[in-house]
Each structure stands twice: as C-alpha cells, then as structure tokens.
Design an enzyme around this catalytic site. Structure first.
Site, PDB file in Angstrom:
ATOM      1  N   HIS A  62       0.872  -1.181   0.000  1.00 30.22           N
ATOM      2  CA  HIS A  62       0.000   0.000   0.000  1.00 30.22           C
ATOM      3  C   HIS A  62       0.911   1.233   0.000  1.00 30.22           C
ATOM      4  O   HIS A  62       2.001   1.193   0.564  1.00 30.22           O
ATOM      5  CB  HIS A  62      -0.827  -0.066   1.293  1.00 30.22           C
ATOM      6  CG  HIS A  62      -1.906   0.946   1.427  1.00 30.22           C
ATOM      7  ND1 HIS A  62      -1.669   2.249   1.765  1.00 30.22           N
ATOM      8  CD2 HIS A  62      -3.245   0.835   1.292  1.00 30.22           C
ATOM      9  CE1 HIS A  62      -2.825   2.898   1.833  1.00 30.22           C
ATOM     10  NE2 HIS A  62      -3.797   2.066   1.551  1.00 30.22           N
ATOM     11  N   ASP A  93       2.676  -4.709   8.305  1.00 29.24           N
ATOM     12  CA  ASP A  93       1.479  -3.894   8.126  1.00 29.24           C
ATOM     13  C   ASP A  93       0.281  -4.846   8.132  1.00 29.24           C
ATOM     14  O   ASP A  93       0.017  -5.543   7.161  1.00 29.24           O
ATOM     15  CB  ASP A  93       1.595  -3.142   6.786  1.00 29.24           C
ATOM     16  CG  ASP A  93       0.325  -2.396   6.407  1.00 29.24           C
ATOM     17  OD1 ASP A  93      -0.659  -2.470   7.176  1.00 29.24           O
ATOM     18  OD2 ASP A  93       0.326  -1.742   5.352  1.00 29.24           O
ATOM     19  N   GLN A 142      -4.886  -5.349   6.706  1.00 32.11           N
ATOM     20  CA  GLN A 142      -5.880  -6.225   6.072  1.00 32.11           C
ATOM     21  C   GLN A 142      -5.963  -7.597   6.745  1.00 32.11           C
ATOM     22  O   GLN A 142      -6.716  -8.459   6.298  1.00 32.11           O
ATOM     23  CB  GLN A 142      -5.568  -6.406   4.579  1.00 32.11           C
ATOM     24  CG  GLN A 142      -5.708  -5.154   3.756  1.00 32.11           C
ATOM     25  CD  GLN A 142      -7.136  -4.598   3.731  1.00 32.11           C
ATOM     26  OE1 GLN A 142      -8.107  -5.282   4.062  1.00 32.11           O
ATOM     27  NE2 GLN A 142      -7.255  -3.350   3.341  1.00 32.11           N
ATOM     28  N   LYS A 164     -10.834  -0.595  10.043  1.00 28.71           N
ATOM     29  CA  LYS A 164     -10.958  -1.771   9.173  1.00 28.71           C
ATOM     30  C   LYS A 164     -11.322  -3.011   9.973  1.00 28.71           C
ATOM     31  O   LYS A 164     -11.340  -4.119   9.452  1.00 28.71           O
ATOM     32  CB  LYS A 164      -9.663  -1.988   8.401  1.00 28.71           C
ATOM     33  CG  LYS A 164      -9.453  -0.921   7.326  1.00 28.71           C
ATOM     34  CD  LYS A 164      -8.170  -1.102   6.553  1.00 28.71           C
ATOM     35  CE  LYS A 164      -8.058  -0.010   5.494  1.00 28.71           C
ATOM     36  NZ  LYS A 164      -6.748   0.016   4.854  1.00 28.71           N
ATOM     37  N   CYS A 188      -4.715   2.340  -3.882  1.00 29.80           N
ATOM     38  CA  CYS A 188      -3.528   2.884  -3.197  1.00 29.80           C
ATOM     39  C   CYS A 188      -2.322   1.969  -3.362  1.00 29.80           C
ATOM     40  O   CYS A 188      -1.518   1.813  -2.426  1.00 29.80           O
ATOM     41  CB  CYS A 188      -3.765   3.111  -1.700  1.00 29.80           C
ATOM     42  SG  CYS A 188      -5.059   4.272  -1.328  1.00 29.80           S
TER      43      CYS A 188
HETATM   44  C1  LIG Z   1      -5.780   0.710   4.628  1.00 33.21           C
HETATM   45  C2  LIG Z   1      -4.377   0.289   4.584  1.00 33.21           C
HETATM   46  C3  LIG Z   1      -3.356   1.112   5.062  1.00 33.21           C
HETATM   47  C4  LIG Z   1      -3.600   2.509   5.570  1.00 33.21           C
HETATM   48  O1  LIG Z   1      -4.527   2.542   6.599  1.00 33.21           O
HETATM   49  P1  LIG Z   1      -5.144   3.954   7.077  1.00 33.21           P
HETATM   50  O2  LIG Z   1      -6.262   3.547   7.939  1.00 33.21           O
HETATM   51  O3  LIG Z   1      -5.603   4.660   5.834  1.00 33.21           O
HETATM   52  O4  LIG Z   1      -4.070   4.688   7.782  1.00 33.21           O
HETATM   53  C5  LIG Z   1      -2.061   0.642   5.014  1.00 33.21           C
HETATM   54  N1  LIG Z   1      -1.796  -0.589   4.550  1.00 33.21           N
HETATM   55  C6  LIG Z   1      -2.747  -1.407   4.073  1.00 33.21           C
HETATM   56  C7  LIG Z   1      -2.371  -2.770   3.584  1.00 33.21           C
HETATM   57  C8  LIG Z   1      -4.075  -0.997   4.078  1.00 33.21           C
HETATM   58  O5  LIG Z   1      -5.021  -1.808   3.613  1.00 33.21           O
END
Ligand SMILES: *Cc1c(COP(=O)(O)O)cnc(C)c1O
Length: 402
Positions: A120, A197, A200, A223, A361
């Site tokens: 992302h 990260d 997801q 999320k 993104c």
């Molecule tokens: C949504 C997402 C982000 C960013 O999250 P925010 O809530 O916009 O700060 C970073 N990495 C991944 C894989 C995402 O899906």
C-alpha cells in the site's frame, strides 16, 4: 460455522443496513460499525467527556481508566508481552510514519530497507523519503504474475546492511497472505528489524505478535469494525525504549523547564497531546465484538463467502480473477475484458452495490501487472451468500450494457 440465523442476528447490529438498502462489498476500505461501538462513543461524549491522564476529578479518572483498559484489551488481542508495547496513533499510516521517523537515527548511508512490490502507498512512501534523506537504498522484493512474493530473490536482497523490512501481512489489492513468519526468521538472522502492516489481516486472522516475533505490527481500527482516526502500533519494548519522542507536547512529560524536558517512559513517550479518547473507547468495543464472535469463526465464514463468489464469478465470459489460490482471505479482485473498472463500478453503484475500483492505493503492483486497476469486492461478517447472488445478477445486467 455461523448459521444463517446467527448471521442475520449479527447483521441486525449494524444500523446502516436498516437505513440503507445497499450491498456493501467495500470492507477492505473500511468496515461498517456495530451499534455497540457507536453507542460507546456516544456514551463517552454524553456522560463522561473529559481529558485523560491530567484531571483527577471523577470524569477524568473514568476516561483514563477506559483508555488503559482498551490498551490491555489490545495487548491481549494480539498477545503482546507488555502493555506499554501498545501505542495509540491515528491510523496504520501514522503508525508506519512514526516508526520511519523514530528509526531515522539508526539508519546510516548505504544501509538498506526492504519492502515488496505489492505494498500500500502508506508502506512505500515513508521508506522512500527516509532512504532519500539518509542516502540509504530502498530494495524491493519482486512478485510473480500472481502477485506472490519471490522469496528466492528476497534471500539475495537481504544483507548485513539491511536495517528494516516492512511488509504487509495480507495485501490489500488481491488479499494474498504473505509468508511473514519465514521472512521474519530470515530477517532476524541478519539482525534486521521487521515491520508488519497488518491492516488487512487484523479482523480476519488471529495475530500473536510473540509467536510471529515481529518487531512492529500496525493496523487501523476502522478496518476492524471500529471508528476512524484510531490506529495501533505494537513494537517490542526493548526497541521502543530506544525511540526518541515522535511528537512532543502534553501528556508525555515528567518535567519541563524552559531549558530541558524529561519525558515519561512508554507508552506515553510516544503519545503526545490529547489522544482520540472516543476512538480508543470505540476500538475497545470493536475488539470485544470480534472476540465475542471468534476470529476463527469469522474467518471460516468469510472464506465460505469468498469461495462461493469465486465459483460463480468464474462463469462470466472474459473475467480475470487475480488471485484464486487456496490461501484465501476476504478480498477478490477482478477485471472483465475490455471494460474499465470505473465504468463497471459506476453501473454497480446504480444497482445499490458498493465495490472499490481503481488502483487501491497500490500503483506499483498495478503498473507491474500492466493494468489500470481492478474491481475489488471484500467481505465482512455481515455479508451473505444472498448478497453475492444479487451482486452476480446485477453484474450480468451491467455487462449487457457494454
Ligand atoms: C488501509 C491500509 C493502510 C492505511 O490505513 P489507514 O487507515 O488509511 O491509515 C495501510 N496498509 C494497508 C495494507 C491498508 O489496507
């Protein structure tokens, strides 16, 4: 596995579906919020509104307690060893930026940082900026045509000069689960830190940071059925202890004179200013919601939805589904020959169906696959097989326009 009746009961907790007749398949962008989360936030503002860790009247104490209880809850949710390893931020993006900022002084010229080709933007840009400033090298693990990481090349990229590997647990484009445990093990042989990260993964896979042995794990509350504007940063205590403050201000200071400041220790050192108290309270309720229904059961149910969607969508002429392997999460990305994802997304919207279209993104991976985007559908606990059937029928109708 949830019964049909159970899912109906769960769905009733999401007020938005009572008010709007929509099929919401954009859960990888943000999930809907159960009423308990909204109610807890409302209750805080209506009955207990006050600042934390400052005011010693009963309102302030109530808020401070709520905040620390949430911290404990997050700690147990991801099985962190110490509660002060949990830092509240404004989102996954801020968590990654915080680490990039704090790690600055540990990176030297010609060191390297490794990311992957399918990150992302939030997990690309902070490392580009840092590498440029420090004249370090940003290396990229390539992926195959399916979008899976090439681990053979990863082993060639990593050296004694690698200081950090930052990689998604699950990709937001195709829902691929990366083999993070193996990456972490290899990275640690070279004394490199690893940031995962988990944006997801967090509402779909049981996370045990001690078992993974990652150095950092980040995610956003919105999320995982929680409110926007609240993120989590987990970091190993021995590493966070060495971090300088990321922001400076109230709430994190033991002593200030006009010449010098002594900062508190963790977690307050990294949480300057009034935090998003309502967001933290809402996050606590969102965690309880997930734990109550069990992440394993949620995962099994979502996998059933995804398998069903893959099965019926595969019948469509000219469809390309981007990842169909057995390691499934709740994301399905596809394109239909000669149709732009935006055009199809717009038509689906006319049918009351919310999907995500475009590059999600993650422009580098889209460019690598030479596509200008995909249609992404992604599931959460309140979605149903019936919705997938309606989606399929609407999609067929939409396609007759082209
Ligand atoms: C949504 C997402 C982000 C960013 O999250 P925010 O809530 O916009 O700060 C970073 N990495 C991944 C894989 C995402 O899906």
């Amino acid at each position: 596995m949830f019964s049909y009746e159970e899912i109906k009961t769960i769905r009733k907790q999401f007020t938005i579906f009572k008010k709007k007749n929509i099929i919401y398949f954009d859960n990888a962008a943000t999930t809907q919020k159960p009423f308990k989360v909204i109610k807890a936030i409302k209750k805080y503002y209506c009955n207990f509104n006050s600042n934390v860790n400052r005011s010693f009247h009963f309102l302030g104490q109530f808020s401070s307690n709520c905040l620390e209880l949430s911290r404990n809850n997050v700690q147990s949710f991801i099985n962190a060893k110490y509660r002060e390893e949990i830092i509240f931020t404004s989102g996954a993006t801020e968590s990654i930026n915080l680490i990039a900022f704090c790690i600055y002084k540990f990176i030297k010229t010609s060191d390297n940082i490794i990311i992957s080709h399918s990150e992302h933007h939030s997990n690309i840009t902070p490392w580009q900026v840092l590498s440029q400033k420090k004249k370090a090298n940003l290396k990229v693990i390539p992926v195959n045509s399916e979008g899976e990481l090439n681990l053979r090349i990863f082993k060639k990229l990593i050296t004694k000069k690698t200081k950090l590997i930052s990689i998604s647990h699950v990709t937001n484009t195709f829902g691929i689960i990366n083999p993070i445990k193996r990456l972490i093990k290899t990275a640690h042989k070279y004394n490199s830190l690893v940031l995962i990260d988990g944006s997801q993964a967090i509402s779909h896979i049981t996370i045990d940071v001690q078992n993974l042995d990652c150095d950092f794990y980040v995610f956003s509350s919105h999320k995982m059925y929680g409110p926007t504007g609240l993120g989590i940063l987990y970091g190993k205590k021995k590493i966070l202890d060495k971090f300088p403050p990321y922001k400076c201000g109230g709430g994190m200071i033991e002593k200030v004179t006009l010449k010098k400041t002594i900062f508190y220790g963790l977690p307050f050192k990294l949480e300057a200013g009034t935090p998003n108290i309502a967001g933290i309270i809402g996050t606590n309720k969102a965690l309880n919601f997930i734990v109550n229904y069990s992440i394993r059961k949620i995962n099994t149910y979502e996998t059933k939805l995804l398998k069903y969607a893959i099965k019926i969508l595969s019948n469509i002429k000219g469809i390309k589904i981007y990842y169909k392997n057995s390691k499934l999460t709740k994301i399905l990305s596809f394109n239909i020959e000669n149709i732009h994802s935006f055009d199809l997304g717009k038509l689906l919207n006319n049918h009351g169906i919310a999907v995500r279209t475009g590059k999600h993104c993650a422009q580098p991976i889209m460019n690598y696959l030479k596509i200008n985007g995909t249609i992404r559908i992604s599931f959460a606990i309140y979605n149903t097989i019936e919705e997938i059937d309606i989606f399929y029928n609407s999609l067929i109708k939409c396609l007759s326009f082209f």
